[in-house]
Write an enzyme that holds these catalytic residues in place. Structure first.
Site, PDB file in Angstrom:
ATOM      1  N   LYS A  14       0.820  -1.213   0.000  1.00  0.00           N
ATOM      2  CA  LYS A  14       0.000   0.000   0.000  1.00  0.00           C
ATOM      3  C   LYS A  14       0.858   1.270   0.000  1.00  0.00           C
ATOM      4  CE  LYS A  14      -1.896   0.836   3.982  1.00  0.00           C
ATOM      5  NZ  LYS A  14      -1.277   2.079   4.479  1.00  0.00           N
ATOM      6  N   THR A  15       1.845   1.327   0.901  1.00  0.00           N
ATOM      7  CA  THR A  15       2.674   2.533   1.002  1.00  0.00           C
ATOM      8  C   THR A  15       3.473   2.740  -0.282  1.00  0.00           C
ATOM      9  OG1 THR A  15       2.834   2.174   3.385  1.00  0.00           O
ATOM     10  CG2 THR A  15       4.393   3.715   2.403  1.00  0.00           C
TER      11      THR A  15
ATOM     12  N   ASP B 286      -4.418   8.224   3.173  1.00  0.00           N
ATOM     13  CA  ASP B 286      -3.999   6.879   3.571  1.00  0.00           C
ATOM     14  C   ASP B 286      -4.929   6.364   4.676  1.00  0.00           C
ATOM     15  OD1 ASP B 286      -2.458   4.600   3.719  1.00  0.00           O
ATOM     16  OD2 ASP B 286      -0.875   5.505   4.936  1.00  0.00           O
ATOM     17  N   GLU B 287      -5.080   5.038   4.764  1.00  0.00           N
ATOM     18  CA  GLU B 287      -5.902   4.406   5.819  1.00  0.00           C
ATOM     19  C   GLU B 287      -7.297   5.038   5.873  1.00  0.00           C
ATOM     20  OE1 GLU B 287      -4.810   1.797   7.062  1.00  0.00           O
ATOM     21  OE2 GLU B 287      -2.666   1.889   7.503  1.00  0.00           O
TER      22      GLU B 287
ATOM     23  N   GLN C 194      -9.811  -3.977   7.520  1.00  0.00           N
ATOM     24  CA  GLN C 194      -8.886  -3.610   8.595  1.00  0.00           C
ATOM     25  C   GLN C 194      -9.371  -2.382   9.366  1.00  0.00           C
ATOM     26  OE1 GLN C 194      -4.543  -4.217   7.769  1.00  0.00           O
ATOM     27  NE2 GLN C 194      -5.221  -4.380   5.642  1.00  0.00           N
TER      28      GLN C 194
ATOM     29  N   ARG D   9      -0.768 -10.344  10.268  1.00  0.00           N
ATOM     30  CA  ARG D   9       0.544  -9.831  10.684  1.00  0.00           C
ATOM     31  C   ARG D   9       1.616 -10.894  10.479  1.00  0.00           C
ATOM     32  NH1 ARG D   9      -0.435  -5.555   9.470  1.00  0.00           N
ATOM     33  NH2 ARG D   9      -2.384  -6.510   8.776  1.00  0.00           N
TER      34      ARG D   9
END
Length: 754
Positions: free
Chosen positions: A35-36, A234-235, A265, A616
């Site tokens: 994503k980043t 973002d997010e 998420q 994770r």
């Protein structure tokens, strides 16, 4: 394109998202999907094709994420000069980097420049949490609202929720339906008025005042719309309503809005995050293009398949199925153990085994749903002699409420312990402040006595007001009574009596989630004490305090940063990754949390929390559950988490340290299929010795010690009413009226005939 440093490192879907520069764009980015990288490469691509850096805005939720974005963009564009724009205002035309920061930092810059349009001074101060709490305490006192009616932290919780929804005191008053809510809103109105008088803003105000500025002063909004033509968020699944309004207003002119995130998420509703913002993005922008990043660069396919199976039960989510080139890897281990102590030992033993195989401890994590669960894992680490660290929380024996209770017990054992006495003198609040302490210290010096003696003579200290002398006398009498009691009762009963006598529960449980957590920690401390109840009373108290002191001494292991096992709650693990992940407490009532039992939306969020925890893991994922557990001061026998029922057998290895319970893990098809041999092999720890007084192979299908029969109607405290559809020894299959089918061990399941 092969030589293009911006586009060549991207996969096909990431590249498509980067190249989609005009109009609204929704990047559905699954866990570990880069994503980043997609976001920063998109920003770098815009600049490389001629967009001025100052025309780009990127907002996120943490300074760490914002700084990471800046560094990546600098590296991609080979920018070596420091960012030239001031921290006090948005990027200017000579900036080499876009404006990148948290929502709050960006809004603070805007307000420093333009808040005067709202009739306020740009030299405003920003109040932090402590400032807010002190202010609210004073306001509640001025409003003559007793602490028993409304505590400051609870009032702040309500105020924060109103602000995240952009609801003013006037609007809130129109919605109030109870006397308590009217009190809260009166406090809210007074709080807002005082902030303005003090020329102060709190963190929520940074968002709200910016939104108000945009609404009330269109020319200011137009200036920022002309400045920031390309917006990135973002997010996006974590945005609240105020943040949604901020982004929507800025994007209205050019509609070049790129949001990136994953509804699966979204786990921060308690902070005001509104999952509808991301779910309804395409409703807000019908012309929006969507790109789904579904290739995972973190986990094995075994882990992804298991996580997808858990999350797909949630309704109204954008469909995606994560995949990876890492097709090989160990199965997801689901391990049932006897109790919470065995759970902690298993988790730590697994970490040590991984370390012996070459995996550092700092590549491993133990996750749990609530902070109260951490204590046993800490103690297991200590017994094993391995370093550990707790992220985002204070170590159990160093938490404020735990230290307060321990200080009381130290004073009961030894009233001459002045340090502990000073700690508890105003816990719970007895309105004993610095002035009173000064008078006490002066009296001690004059009479050459210790504090405890001064408290016993409080009636003689003429410099104290009569009411204060009485409060100190009552405190001393409580300690004396507790000391006499400690000679007759064991430590658990002594502590329960003490907590009730001083109204500790009422003081700690202040109406906030944090208050509930803190009281849960105190009840967990009572669980620790129980093992000393068999000793004679005075030895019981002394032995318990000795253990607590030793545990605190070993807490210095937390300072070892080179290689330590990480312990943390599931809420804090988002954005992190580990080679090995253990998720503990996978039982109904713990995870999913009991608070979600009757709330479908909360249950959906619990499922998302599990998904975040599972994803994770890079290679090893272990899910633990206990047949019985002492938590919050009582022993429970909960059914396994419903999330475990969703795991596909093809990617799961189910184990138990009890051969009898192994039947509960058999595939549902096993019931009635005598000829098929179970693939499940019971797993036993070395120290477990199971002894049977009957041959299970001769057990009748309908034989069980509680007298249940097929067709019986039964009730379970979590799943409700249901019907027994199959029996095999101690194992019953129950079809509940809710539509769920559960396989339960009758020896521990809290089933009752109805």
């Amino acid at each position: 394109m092969q030589d293009d440093p911006i586009l060549s490192p991207l996969n096909e879907t990431q590249r498509a998202a980067v190249l989609q520069t005009e109009g609204p764009l929704f990047i559905l980015a699954g866990a570990g999907s880069g994503k980043t990288r997609a976001l920063t490469h998109r920003i770098a691509h815009l600049i490389s094709k001629g967009v001025e850096p100052w025309q780009i805005l990127a907002v996120t939720f943490t300074n760490k994420a914002a700084n990471e974005m800046k560094e990546r963009v600098k590296n991609l564009l080979h920018i070596t000069d420091p960012d030239t724009f001031s921290n006090q205002q948005p990027a200017t035309s000579n900036s080499k980097l876009p404006t990148m920061g948290t929502f709050h930092s960006v809004c603070a810059r805007i307000l420093r420049r333009d808040i005067e349009h709202l009739g306020r001074d740009r030299s405003f101060v920003i109040y932090d949490g402590d400032d807010q709490e002190k202010l609210v305490k004073e306001l509640l006192k001025d409003l003559k609202i007793e602490e028993s009616e409304l505590k400051a932290r609870a009032a702040l919780g309500y105020i924060g929720r109103f602000k995240s929804e952009a609801v003013s005191p006037h609007e809130a008053k129109l919605q109030a339906t109870s006397a308590k809510m009217h009190i809260v809103i009166d406090a809210y109105a007074r709080y807002e008025k005082t902030l303005r008088t003090n020329n102060a803003l709190d963190f929520d105000d940074l968002m709200l005042e910016t939104v108000r500025l945009f609404h009330e002063v269109p020319k200011v909004l137009e200036r920022y719309q002309r400045t920031w033509k390309y917006l990135h968020v973002d997010e996006y699944q974590d945005t609240n309503h105020a943040q949604y309004l901020f982004v929507t207003l800025l994007a209205a002119a050019h509609k070049n809005l790129c949001v990136i995130g994953d509804p699966d998420q979204s786990i921060y509703s308690f902070r005001g995050a509104d999952i509808r913002n991301i779910l309804e993005f395409k409703k807000d922008y019908p012309e929006a293009v969507q790109h789904t990043l579904d290739r995972n660069y973190r986990s094995t396919q075994m882990i992804l398949t298991a996580a997808d199976a858990v999350i797909k039960a949630n309704p109204n989510r954008p469909e995606k199925k994560m995949w990876t080139n890492r097709t090989e890897g160990p199965k997801v281990i689901v391990n049932e153990v006897h109790d919470e102590r065995a759970e902690a030992e298993d988790a730590v033993r697994t970490a040590i085994k991984h370390r012996s195989d070459g995996m550092p401890l700092n590549h491993q994590v133990i996750l749990y749903r609530t902070n109260a669960q951490s204590r046993l894992f800490e103690e297991a680490c200590m017994r094993a002699g391995i370093p550990y660290r707790i992220i985002g929380g204070t170590k159990f024996y160093l938490r404020r409420e735990i230290k307060d209770v321990l200080a009381y017990l130290h004073v009961i054992l030894n009233p001459g312990d002045t340090l502990s006495l000073m700690r508890i003198l105003n816990v719970p609040s007895r309105k004993i402040g610095e002035t009173t302490l000064g008078h006490l210290q002066a009296y001690c010096a004059d009479q050459s006595i210790v504090l405890w003696e001064a408290l016993q003579r409080a009636e003689d200290i003429q410099t104290l007001a009569e009411g204060m002398r009485l409060r100190l006398k009552n405190f001393a009498e409580t300690i004396i009574e507790a000391k006499l009691k400690s000679e007759r009762v064991a430590v658990t009963d002594l502590t329960r009596w003490l907590l009730e006598n001083i109204s500790m529960e009422k003081w700690i449980r202040d109406g906030t989630d944090e208050g509930e957590d803190r009281w849960g920690n105190v009840e967990e401390l009572l669980s620790v004490m129980r093992k000393y109840d068999q000793l004679d009373p005075q030895t019981s108290l002394l032995s318990f305090l000795e253990e607590a002191s030793l545990v605190s001494e070993v807490d210095k292991l937390n300072d070892i940063k080179d290689d330590a096992l990480t312990l943390m709650t599931l809420h804090l693990c988002k954005g992190l990754e580990f080679d090995s992940v253990t998720i503990a407490g996978c039982e109904e009532g713990i995870f999913p949390h009991s608070s979600s039992s009757y709330d479908p939306e909360q249950l959906e969020e619990e499922r998302r929390i599990m998904y975040v925890g599972m994803t994770r893991a890079k290679t090893h994922l272990r899910l633990l559950l206990a047949r019985s557990r002492m938590l919050w001061g009582e022993t429970r026998a909960n059914a396994g988490s419903r999330f475990l029922d969703d795991l596909p057998e093809s990617v799961t290895e189910r184990r138990s340290d009890d051969i009898l319970s192994a039947f509960a893990w058999a595939s549902k098809k096993m019931i009635g299929e005598e000829s098929r041999k179970s693939p499940l092999q019971p797993f036993r720890q070395e120290e477990v010795n199971v002894e049977f007084n009957q041959d299970l192979s001769f057990a009748s299908e309908n034989e069980n010690q509680d007298g249940f029969d097929i067709g019986n109607r039964v009730h379970h405290p979590i799943f409700g009413a249901g019907t027994v559809t199959a029996l095999r020894g101690d194992i019953a299959t129950v079809w509940f009226d809710s539509g769920q089918e559960k396989t339960l061990a009758l020896s521990i399941a809290p089933l009752k005939k109805i």
